[in-house]
Motif scaffolding. Structure first.
Motif, short mmCIF file in Angstrom:
data_model
loop_
_atom_site.label_atom_id
_atom_site.label_comp_id
_atom_site.label_asym_id
_atom_site.label_seq_id
_atom_site.Cartn_x
_atom_site.Cartn_y
_atom_site.Cartn_z
N VAL A 59 0.87 -1.17 0.00
CA VAL A 59 0.00 0.00 0.00
C VAL A 59 0.90 1.22 0.00
O VAL A 59 1.88 1.28 0.75
CB VAL A 59 -0.91 0.02 1.24
N SER A 60 0.58 2.21 -0.84
CA SER A 60 1.39 3.42 -0.88
C SER A 60 0.50 4.65 -1.02
O SER A 60 -0.62 4.57 -1.50
CB SER A 60 2.42 3.35 -2.02
N LEU A 61 1.06 5.75 -0.56
CA LEU A 61 0.43 7.06 -0.70
C LEU A 61 1.28 7.88 -1.66
O LEU A 61 2.49 7.98 -1.49
CB LEU A 61 0.42 7.80 0.64
N ILE A 62 0.63 8.49 -2.62
CA ILE A 62 1.32 9.34 -3.59
C ILE A 62 0.67 10.71 -3.56
O ILE A 62 -0.55 10.82 -3.73
CB ILE A 62 1.24 8.75 -5.02
N SER A 63 1.46 11.72 -3.34
CA SER A 63 0.95 13.09 -3.32
C SER A 63 0.28 13.39 -4.67
O SER A 63 0.81 13.07 -5.72
CB SER A 63 2.10 14.06 -3.07
N ILE A 64 -0.90 14.01 -4.61
CA ILE A 64 -1.64 14.35 -5.83
C ILE A 64 -1.13 15.68 -6.35
O ILE A 64 -1.26 16.71 -5.68
CB ILE A 64 -3.15 14.43 -5.58
N GLU A 65 -0.55 15.65 -7.52
CA GLU A 65 -0.12 16.87 -8.19
C GLU A 65 -1.32 17.54 -8.83
O GLU A 65 -2.31 16.87 -9.17
CB GLU A 65 0.95 16.55 -9.25
N SER A 66 -1.26 18.83 -9.02
CA SER A 66 -2.39 19.56 -9.61
C SER A 66 -2.74 19.01 -11.00
O SER A 66 -3.90 19.07 -11.41
CB SER A 66 -2.10 21.05 -9.68
N THR A 67 -1.76 18.45 -11.71
CA THR A 67 -2.02 17.89 -13.04
C THR A 67 -2.88 16.62 -12.97
O THR A 67 -3.45 16.22 -13.98
CB THR A 67 -0.69 17.57 -13.75
N ARG A 72 -5.43 16.37 -10.75
CA ARG A 72 -6.65 16.78 -10.03
C ARG A 72 -7.90 16.14 -10.62
O ARG A 72 -8.82 15.75 -9.91
CB ARG A 72 -6.74 18.30 -10.03
N ARG A 73 -7.96 16.04 -11.93
CA ARG A 73 -9.16 15.48 -12.59
C ARG A 73 -9.41 14.04 -12.13
O ARG A 73 -10.56 13.63 -11.99
CB ARG A 73 -9.00 15.56 -14.11
N VAL A 74 -8.36 13.29 -11.87
CA VAL A 74 -8.52 11.92 -11.39
C VAL A 74 -9.19 11.94 -10.01
O VAL A 74 -10.09 11.15 -9.73
CB VAL A 74 -7.17 11.17 -11.35
N LEU A 75 -8.75 12.85 -9.14
CA LEU A 75 -9.38 13.00 -7.83
C LEU A 75 -10.85 13.36 -7.99
O LEU A 75 -11.72 12.77 -7.32
CB LEU A 75 -8.66 14.08 -7.01
N GLU A 76 -11.15 14.29 -8.87
CA GLU A 76 -12.53 14.69 -9.09
C GLU A 76 -13.37 13.50 -9.57
O GLU A 76 -14.51 13.32 -9.12
CB GLU A 76 -12.60 15.84 -10.10
N ARG A 93 -19.00 20.62 -5.35
CA ARG A 93 -18.29 21.82 -5.79
C ARG A 93 -16.84 21.46 -6.16
O ARG A 93 -16.07 21.06 -5.28
CB ARG A 93 -18.26 22.87 -4.69
N LEU A 94 -16.48 21.60 -7.39
CA LEU A 94 -15.10 21.33 -7.81
C LEU A 94 -14.12 22.27 -7.12
O LEU A 94 -12.99 21.90 -6.82
CB LEU A 94 -14.96 21.47 -9.33
N SER A 95 -14.58 23.48 -6.80
CA SER A 95 -13.70 24.47 -6.17
C SER A 95 -13.27 24.06 -4.76
O SER A 95 -12.29 24.60 -4.24
CB SER A 95 -14.38 25.84 -6.12
N GLN A 96 -13.95 23.08 -4.15
CA GLN A 96 -13.56 22.66 -2.80
C GLN A 96 -12.15 22.07 -2.76
O GLN A 96 -11.53 22.03 -1.71
CB GLN A 96 -14.56 21.67 -2.23
N PHE A 97 -11.64 21.65 -3.91
CA PHE A 97 -10.30 21.09 -3.96
C PHE A 97 -9.21 22.13 -4.15
O PHE A 97 -8.03 21.83 -3.96
CB PHE A 97 -10.19 20.04 -5.07
N ASP A 98 -9.58 23.34 -4.54
CA ASP A 98 -8.59 24.39 -4.83
C ASP A 98 -7.58 24.55 -3.70
O ASP A 98 -6.38 24.68 -3.95
CB ASP A 98 -9.28 25.74 -5.09
#
Length: 170
Positions: free
Chosen positions: A9-17, A19-23, A50-55
């Motif tokens: 199991v690993s954690l990878i920091s989410i880069e802004s590029t 973000r769409r995957v997170l959404e 709200r997509l802006s909640q991730f900003d």
């Protein structure tokens, strides 16, 4: 019931590029939470948010977005932050593991990885109606700190929620 443990199991920091995957994943999270919140899908059959909640996760240094991977496969996300009402406390804002990986110890391993990275005061907020999540969090936290945690009810914005509060040292 015992967890079937997964090996990597690993954690990878989410880069802004990414973000769409997170959404995209967040739609599944909102769907799961609709069971407790009573949310309904919109006319297009989606559970809106709200997509802006991730900003804030790419604007502030006290917000930490992570993807969860199991043996290289995307398995969920963890959104960690300093709690807005008390910045001396870390808070898991949202936490989601895909159903395929539930019951395998993924969430507990993720919590261990997060806590190793951010020692200090912690809280985990759980909807009162979500008894399954409360059971999971109590088990996951006690695995790390034993009985040295406090469970209470408190107000989070406008909801009474369960709060699991504890401290992790380095």
């Amino acid at each position: 019931m015992t967890d079937k443990s997964v090996s990597k199991v690993s954690l990878i920091s989410i880069e802004s590029t990414s973000r769409r995957v997170l959404e995209n994943l967040f739609h599944y999270y909102v769907y799961d939470m609709s069971e407790f919140m009573g949310w309904a899908p919109n006319d297009q059959g989606q559970f809106p948010f709200r997509l802006s909640q991730f900003d804030v996760y790419w604007q502030r240094e006290d917000h930490f977005p992570y993807f969860i991977y199991v043996e290289g496969e995307l398995a969920g996300f963890a959104l960690v932050r300093k709690y807005p009402a008390n910045r001396s406390v870390y808070d898991i804002e949202q936490f989601f593991v895909l159903r395929k990986f539930k019951g395998q110890g993924v969430g507990k391993q993720v919590l261990e990885l997060i806590l190793k990275s951010y020692p200090g005061k912690w809280q985990i907020r759980v909807l009162k109606e979500n008894t399954g999540a409360l059971h999971f969090w109590k088990s996951a936290v006690s695995r790390i700190v034993g009985s040295d945690y406090r469970l209470c009810e408190d107000i989070d914005v406008d909801l009474t929620m369960h709060f699991v509060r504890f401290q992790v040292s380095t």
